[in-house]
Each structure stands twice: as C-alpha cells, then as structure tokens.
Design an enzyme around this catalytic site. Sequence first.
Site, PDB file in Angstrom:
ATOM      1  CG  ASP A  25      -2.047   0.979   1.135  1.00  0.00           C
ATOM      2  OD1 ASP A  25      -2.311   1.475   0.021  1.00  0.00           O
ATOM      3  OD2 ASP A  25      -2.667   1.271   2.165  1.00  0.00           O
ATOM      4  CG  HIS A  42       0.075   1.875  -9.235  1.00  0.00           C
ATOM      5  ND1 HIS A  42      -0.169   1.597  -7.915  1.00  0.00           N
ATOM      6  CD2 HIS A  42      -1.015   2.550  -9.690  1.00  0.00           C
ATOM      7  CE1 HIS A  42      -1.370   2.070  -7.584  1.00  0.00           C
ATOM      8  NE2 HIS A  42      -1.891   2.660  -8.647  1.00  0.00           N
ATOM      9  CG  LEU A 136       9.610 -17.191  -3.467  1.00  0.00           C
ATOM     10  CD1 LEU A 136       9.315 -17.228  -1.958  1.00  0.00           C
ATOM     11  CD2 LEU A 136      10.187 -15.810  -3.833  1.00  0.00           C
TER      12      LEU A 136
HETATM   13  C1  FPP Z   1      -1.909   0.210  -3.336  1.00  0.00           C
HETATM   14  O1  FPP Z   1      -1.489   1.537  -3.377  1.00  0.00           O
HETATM   15  C2  FPP Z   1      -1.311  -0.547  -4.401  1.00  0.00           C
HETATM   16  C3  FPP Z   1      -1.981  -1.086  -5.452  1.00  0.00           C
HETATM   17  C4  FPP Z   1      -3.429  -0.971  -5.623  1.00  0.00           C
HETATM   18  C5  FPP Z   1      -1.278  -1.788  -6.525  1.00  0.00           C
HETATM   19  C6  FPP Z   1      -0.085  -2.602  -6.163  1.00  0.00           C
HETATM   20  C7  FPP Z   1       0.658  -2.840  -7.391  1.00  0.00           C
HETATM   21  C8  FPP Z   1       2.000  -2.815  -7.548  1.00  0.00           C
HETATM   22  C9  FPP Z   1       2.954  -2.659  -6.456  1.00  0.00           C
HETATM   23  C10 FPP Z   1       2.492  -2.880  -8.935  1.00  0.00           C
HETATM   24  C11 FPP Z   1       3.366  -3.952  -9.362  1.00  0.00           C
HETATM   25  C12 FPP Z   1       3.018  -5.329  -9.006  1.00  0.00           C
HETATM   26  C13 FPP Z   1       3.063  -6.357  -9.853  1.00  0.00           C
HETATM   27  C14 FPP Z   1       3.087  -7.709  -9.298  1.00  0.00           C
HETATM   28  C15 FPP Z   1       3.085  -6.203 -11.297  1.00  0.00           C
HETATM   29  P1  FPP Z   1      -2.590   2.690  -3.448  1.00  0.00           P
HETATM   30  O2  FPP Z   1      -2.718   3.084  -4.880  1.00  0.00           O
HETATM   31  O3  FPP Z   1      -3.845   2.252  -2.796  1.00  0.00           O
HETATM   32  O4  FPP Z   1      -1.850   3.802  -2.633  1.00  0.00           O
HETATM   33  P2  FPP Z   1      -2.531   4.971  -1.744  1.00  0.00           P
HETATM   34  O5  FPP Z   1      -3.271   4.274  -0.633  1.00  0.00           O
HETATM   35  O6  FPP Z   1      -1.338   5.740  -1.265  1.00  0.00           O
HETATM   36  O7  FPP Z   1      -3.410   5.754  -2.662  1.00  0.00           O
END
Ligand code: FPP
Length: 247
Positions: A25, A42, A136
């Site tokens: 997150d 992201h 893994l």
């Molecule tokens: C939450 O941050 C994160 C996500 C919804 C996406 C997680 C994805 C990745 C880390 C990208 C790469 C992963 C792979 C496996 C390709 P948020 O957008 O909710 O952050 P915020 O709470 O600060 O708005």
Amino acid sequence: MSEEELLHQLRVHGAVPQHVAVIMDGNGRWARGRSLPRPLGHHAGMKSVREVVAGCLDAGIEVLTLFAFSQENWQRPPQEIEALMSLLEEYIASESAELRERGVRVRVLGDRDRLTGSARDAVARVEASTEAGQALALNLCISYSSRGEIARAARLLAEDVAAGLLRPDQIDEEALAQRLHTAAWPDPDLLIRTSGEMRISNFLLWQLAYAELYVTPVLWPDFTRKHLFEAVLEFQRRERRFGRVTA
Ligand code: FPP
C-alpha cells in the site's frame, strides 16, 4: 544495521516465516508526494516487488503472497486500471526469465476472467514457464477478494455435495481450506502492510487467522529488502501461542 548484517541476524536468530503475505500500500501517496501521476507510483512499486522477491530468496522464505489488485480496485479510474494491467504485463515480460532461473514459481490468484485478454495470456505464460520452480512460490493476488474466495469455496463444497461426492458431515475446516486458491500452501505466518493503515482490506481473511501482523509506515515504493529483513526479525521476536498458554 546494513542489509547483510540484518540477513545474518535473522539467520542466527531462529526460524524464518515459511509464508509471508504483503499488502503493498501507499503507491498513490508516494506519487502524490512527488507531484507525479498515480500510475508512476505503481511503476515505482514494481521495484519493491523485485526487492522482496530477492529478499525472500536470500532469507529462505518459501512462499510470498502479494496483494497486487483487489476486486474493489476495479472501481478505480479506467486509466489507473489500464496502467496496473500493463504493469502486470511489463513485470511478467521483464522478470519471467530471471524468476525461472532463480527457481521462483509464479501463480496468479483471483478472478482472472476479468483480466484483459493480453494480461490473461501473460499470466498463463509466466505460470507455465516457471512451473518447475522449487525455491520460492510467488503468488500474485490479482482481481482478488477474500470474501469472494470463501464464497467460491462454499459453492464448490455445495456442488460436491449435490453431485454425491461429499456428505454434509464431511465439511470441516480442512475441506473448505482445500477449496481456497491457497490450498497448496501453508497459511501465512507473517502479514506485512506498508504505509501505516491498520486494515486487512478483504485479503486472505481465512488464511490469516494466526498470522503475526506487521504494519510499517514505509510507503510501498520505498520498501526494500532491508525492510523485509526488519519485519522478519520482529516476527522472530514474537511469541506465537496459537491460542495456547506459554510453554
Ligand atoms: C496500493 O497503493 C497498491 C496497489 C493498488 C497496486 C499494487 C501494485 C504494484 C505494487 C504494482 C506492481 C506489481 C506487480 C506484481 C506487477 P494505493 O494506490 O492504494 O496507494 P494509496 O493508498 O497511497 O493511494
């Protein structure tokens, strides 16, 4: 303490968790802090995925389950959804060969029917090409909802009962767990959530029953191998009683 010192510490300290789950997150906040569009947050988060995969291999963690995209995330703006889907394809294209070489077996858990055709193909390719991996198990939860997963398991049980393959009195915790996406793996020992929120967010509700929870204020794109090792060291300091009294 340096990364290598931390790794040494956790090796001498005791057992490492067999299964680590992560709620990644804070990508959006990371981007906002730099006045960048959210998709760049992201993108930066992908580097941290590489970091934790490498860290798990170094530490001897056997299963890593990452929450990459929830069912609820389909409600985000279309550009952000597109960016996340293409990021998944980019991750697979750029990492597949190395994941295979390092013995990482990739599986995608969730409702893959909702993915775009090209994302679905990429997922099928990486699952097939890394199938023999033994070092893994890397589970990417995509279009995943834990309540949805439990409801699906209940439906599968009902279907087996209706087909005469199972009696209602044979439905127990084990029978249900065998019908979850995670049936092949032990439950997570440690759940890490980045960016400070104290929530489970519909992630592995059944499987996290006895997991140790570790919440760090570090935003996901800033999370490194070092942070993973710190979380594992903290885990090793905890006393897990599973409802029993201290030995
Ligand atoms: C939450 O941050 C994160 C996500 C919804 C996406 C997680 C994805 C990745 C880390 C990208 C790469 C992963 C792979 C496996 C390709 P948020 O957008 O909710 O952050 P915020 O709470 O600060 O708005």
